[in-house]
Design a protein around this motif. Sequence first.
Motif, PDB file in Angstrom:
ATOM      1  N   SER A  62       0.936  -1.255   0.001  1.00 11.08           N
ATOM      2  CA  SER A  62       0.092   0.016  -0.034  1.00 11.08           C
ATOM      3  C   SER A  62       0.778   1.166  -0.007  1.00 11.08           C
ATOM      4  O   SER A  62       0.594   2.396  -0.648  1.00 11.08           O
ATOM      5  CB  SER A  62      -0.861  -0.028   1.080  1.00 11.08           C
ATOM      6  OG  SER A  62      -0.292   0.099   2.538  1.00 11.08           O
ATOM      7  N   GLU A  63       2.171   1.194   0.847  1.00 12.34           N
ATOM      8  CA  GLU A  63       2.838   2.569   0.885  1.00 12.34           C
ATOM      9  C   GLU A  63       3.444   2.532  -0.593  1.00 12.34           C
ATOM     10  O   GLU A  63       3.517   3.807  -1.269  1.00 12.34           O
ATOM     11  CB  GLU A  63       3.973   2.147   1.700  1.00 12.34           C
ATOM     12  CG  GLU A  63       3.708   2.334   3.177  1.00 12.34           C
ATOM     13  CD  GLU A  63       4.709   1.884   4.028  1.00 12.34           C
ATOM     14  OE1 GLU A  63       4.703   2.550   5.198  1.00 12.34           O
ATOM     15  OE2 GLU A  63       6.044   1.713   3.718  1.00 12.34           O
ATOM     16  N   CYS A  64       3.676   1.516  -1.439  1.00 10.87           N
ATOM     17  CA  CYS A  64       4.280   1.718  -2.770  1.00 10.87           C
ATOM     18  C   CYS A  64       3.106   2.402  -3.685  1.00 10.87           C
ATOM     19  O   CYS A  64       3.839   2.871  -5.049  1.00 10.87           O
ATOM     20  CB  CYS A  64       4.755   0.321  -3.422  1.00 10.87           C
ATOM     21  SG  CYS A  64       6.360  -0.383  -2.719  1.00 10.87           S
ATOM     22  N   GLN A  66       1.622   4.888  -3.005  1.00  6.01           N
ATOM     23  CA  GLN A  66       1.882   6.296  -2.625  1.00  6.01           C
ATOM     24  C   GLN A  66       3.399   6.980  -3.332  1.00  6.01           C
ATOM     25  O   GLN A  66       3.498   7.836  -3.896  1.00  6.01           O
ATOM     26  CB  GLN A  66       2.071   6.661  -1.207  1.00  6.01           C
ATOM     27  CG  GLN A  66       0.784   6.395  -0.621  1.00  6.01           C
ATOM     28  CD  GLN A  66       0.768   6.420   0.956  1.00  6.01           C
ATOM     29  OE1 GLN A  66       1.400   7.421   1.538  1.00  6.01           O
ATOM     30  NE2 GLN A  66       0.391   5.461   1.599  1.00  6.01           N
ATOM     31  N   LYS A  67       4.478   5.623  -3.251  1.00  5.90           N
ATOM     32  CA  LYS A  67       5.597   6.083  -3.586  1.00  5.90           C
ATOM     33  C   LYS A  67       6.338   4.926  -3.955  1.00  5.90           C
ATOM     34  O   LYS A  67       6.545   4.172  -3.081  1.00  5.90           O
ATOM     35  CB  LYS A  67       6.570   6.755  -2.606  1.00  5.90           C
ATOM     36  CG  LYS A  67       7.814   7.205  -3.064  1.00  5.90           C
ATOM     37  CD  LYS A  67       8.762   7.882  -1.869  1.00  5.90           C
ATOM     38  CE  LYS A  67      10.056   7.989  -2.403  1.00  5.90           C
ATOM     39  NZ  LYS A  67      10.987   8.685  -1.505  1.00  5.90           N
ATOM     40  N   PHE A  68       6.455   4.445  -5.150  1.00  5.14           N
ATOM     41  CA  PHE A  68       7.076   3.149  -5.522  1.00  5.14           C
ATOM     42  C   PHE A  68       8.447   3.516  -5.614  1.00  5.14           C
ATOM     43  O   PHE A  68       9.148   3.652  -6.333  1.00  5.14           O
ATOM     44  CB  PHE A  68       6.616   2.653  -6.896  1.00  5.14           C
ATOM     45  CG  PHE A  68       7.232   1.329  -7.457  1.00  5.14           C
ATOM     46  CD1 PHE A  68       6.553   0.205  -6.715  1.00  5.14           C
ATOM     47  CD2 PHE A  68       7.977   1.122  -8.299  1.00  5.14           C
ATOM     48  CE1 PHE A  68       6.999  -0.961  -6.971  1.00  5.14           C
ATOM     49  CE2 PHE A  68       8.777   0.016  -8.652  1.00  5.14           C
ATOM     50  CZ  PHE A  68       8.244  -1.209  -7.851  1.00  5.14           C
ATOM     51  N   SER A  69       8.915   2.535  -4.244  1.00  6.72           N
ATOM     52  CA  SER A  69      10.438   2.811  -3.850  1.00  6.72           C
ATOM     53  C   SER A  69      10.575   1.728  -2.721  1.00  6.72           C
ATOM     54  O   SER A  69       9.794   1.607  -1.831  1.00  6.72           O
ATOM     55  CB  SER A  69      10.702   4.404  -3.704  1.00  6.72           C
ATOM     56  OG  SER A  69      12.049   4.436  -3.058  1.00  6.72           O
ATOM     57  N   HIS A  70      12.069   1.744  -2.549  1.00 10.00           N
ATOM     58  CA  HIS A  70      12.404   0.960  -1.228  1.00 10.00           C
ATOM     59  C   HIS A  70      12.482   2.114  -0.320  1.00 10.00           C
ATOM     60  O   HIS A  70      12.999   1.756   0.815  1.00 10.00           O
ATOM     61  CB  HIS A  70      13.482   0.397  -1.653  1.00 10.00           C
ATOM     62  CG  HIS A  70      13.383  -0.964  -2.594  1.00 10.00           C
ATOM     63  ND1 HIS A  70      12.686  -2.238  -2.187  1.00 10.00           N
ATOM     64  CD2 HIS A  70      13.877  -1.184  -3.896  1.00 10.00           C
ATOM     65  CE1 HIS A  70      12.750  -3.014  -2.956  1.00 10.00           C
ATOM     66  NE2 HIS A  70      13.413  -2.330  -4.203  1.00 10.00           N
ATOM     67  N   LEU A  90       9.987  -5.723  -4.689  1.00  7.21           N
ATOM     68  CA  LEU A  90       8.837  -4.903  -5.099  1.00  7.21           C
ATOM     69  C   LEU A  90       8.534  -5.224  -6.655  1.00  7.21           C
ATOM     70  O   LEU A  90       9.613  -5.387  -7.379  1.00  7.21           O
ATOM     71  CB  LEU A  90       8.987  -3.559  -4.860  1.00  7.21           C
ATOM     72  CG  LEU A  90       9.258  -2.982  -3.435  1.00  7.21           C
ATOM     73  CD1 LEU A  90       9.397  -1.560  -3.280  1.00  7.21           C
ATOM     74  CD2 LEU A  90       8.215  -3.507  -2.348  1.00  7.21           C
ATOM     75  N   ALA A  91       7.217  -4.805  -7.065  1.00  7.24           N
ATOM     76  CA  ALA A  91       6.755  -4.876  -8.503  1.00  7.24           C
ATOM     77  C   ALA A  91       5.712  -3.959  -8.556  1.00  7.24           C
ATOM     78  O   ALA A  91       4.907  -3.771  -7.750  1.00  7.24           O
ATOM     79  CB  ALA A  91       6.282  -6.456  -8.986  1.00  7.24           C
ATOM     80  N   HIS A  92       5.715  -3.366  -9.893  1.00  7.17           N
ATOM     81  CA  HIS A  92       4.511  -2.431 -10.410  1.00  7.17           C
ATOM     82  C   HIS A  92       4.128  -3.001 -11.550  1.00  7.17           C
ATOM     83  O   HIS A  92       4.805  -2.816 -12.286  1.00  7.17           O
ATOM     84  CB  HIS A  92       5.193  -0.935 -10.370  1.00  7.17           C
ATOM     85  CG  HIS A  92       4.371  -0.041 -10.664  1.00  7.17           C
ATOM     86  ND1 HIS A  92       4.772   1.125 -11.051  1.00  7.17           N
ATOM     87  CD2 HIS A  92       2.767   0.135 -10.554  1.00  7.17           C
ATOM     88  CE1 HIS A  92       3.531   1.976 -11.301  1.00  7.17           C
ATOM     89  NE2 HIS A  92       2.559   1.288 -11.258  1.00  7.17           N
ATOM     90  N   ALA A  93       3.048  -3.380 -11.368  1.00  6.55           N
ATOM     91  CA  ALA A  93       2.301  -3.956 -12.666  1.00  6.55           C
ATOM     92  C   ALA A  93       1.332  -2.762 -13.158  1.00  6.55           C
ATOM     93  O   ALA A  93       0.169  -2.466 -12.367  1.00  6.55           O
ATOM     94  CB  ALA A  93       1.624  -5.284 -12.363  1.00  6.55           C
ATOM     95  N   VAL A  94       1.384  -2.491 -14.297  1.00  2.71           N
ATOM     96  CA  VAL A  94       0.371  -1.370 -15.147  1.00  2.71           C
ATOM     97  C   VAL A  94      -0.594  -2.189 -15.892  1.00  2.71           C
ATOM     98  O   VAL A  94      -1.615  -1.564 -16.479  1.00  2.71           O
ATOM     99  CB  VAL A  94       1.004  -0.506 -15.711  1.00  2.71           C
ATOM    100  CG1 VAL A  94       1.874   0.355 -14.390  1.00  2.71           C
ATOM    101  CG2 VAL A  94       1.744  -0.793 -16.718  1.00  2.71           C
TER     102      VAL A  94
END
Length: 145
Positions: A62-64, A66-70, A90-94
């Motif tokens: 959930s934090e990612c 807001q800001k996708f980062s370590h 982490l992964a960000h899937a669009v």
Amino acid sequence: MKKILMLLMAIMTVSMLYVPITAEASSEDDVLTMMNAVRESAGLEAFTMDEDLQDIAEIRASECAQKFSHIRPNGKAWYTVSNLTNGENLAHAVNSTQQKPENVVYAWTLSPKHYANLVRSSFTSVGIAYYCNENGETFIACEFH
């Protein structure tokens, strides 16, 4: 190392044949299964799912959004979320293709630091969580111990 990566790519390709085309990264168990296939190919014991790490992963996913980062939204490093976590992927899937469990794990195997977490012998348990924002983007966090 080159042989191991080729073997991993072959395993991931074959595993894609057994996952339905409509599968999305909505199941922590699917990602765990694929992560354990990577570990098995490296001669390591399988990860087990840990409820405490699961809770931590939910916070980080959930934090990612807001800001996708370590680096957490509060400006602190990822590991400040808990003293139980020793590693993080982490992964960000669009889109739906990126959300497929095999693609999430495959992306991690292509990144040296993320792959190192997958095959670190001192890591034995994980927590995996997903968070989907209002735009349909999915954020996946995996916490290791």
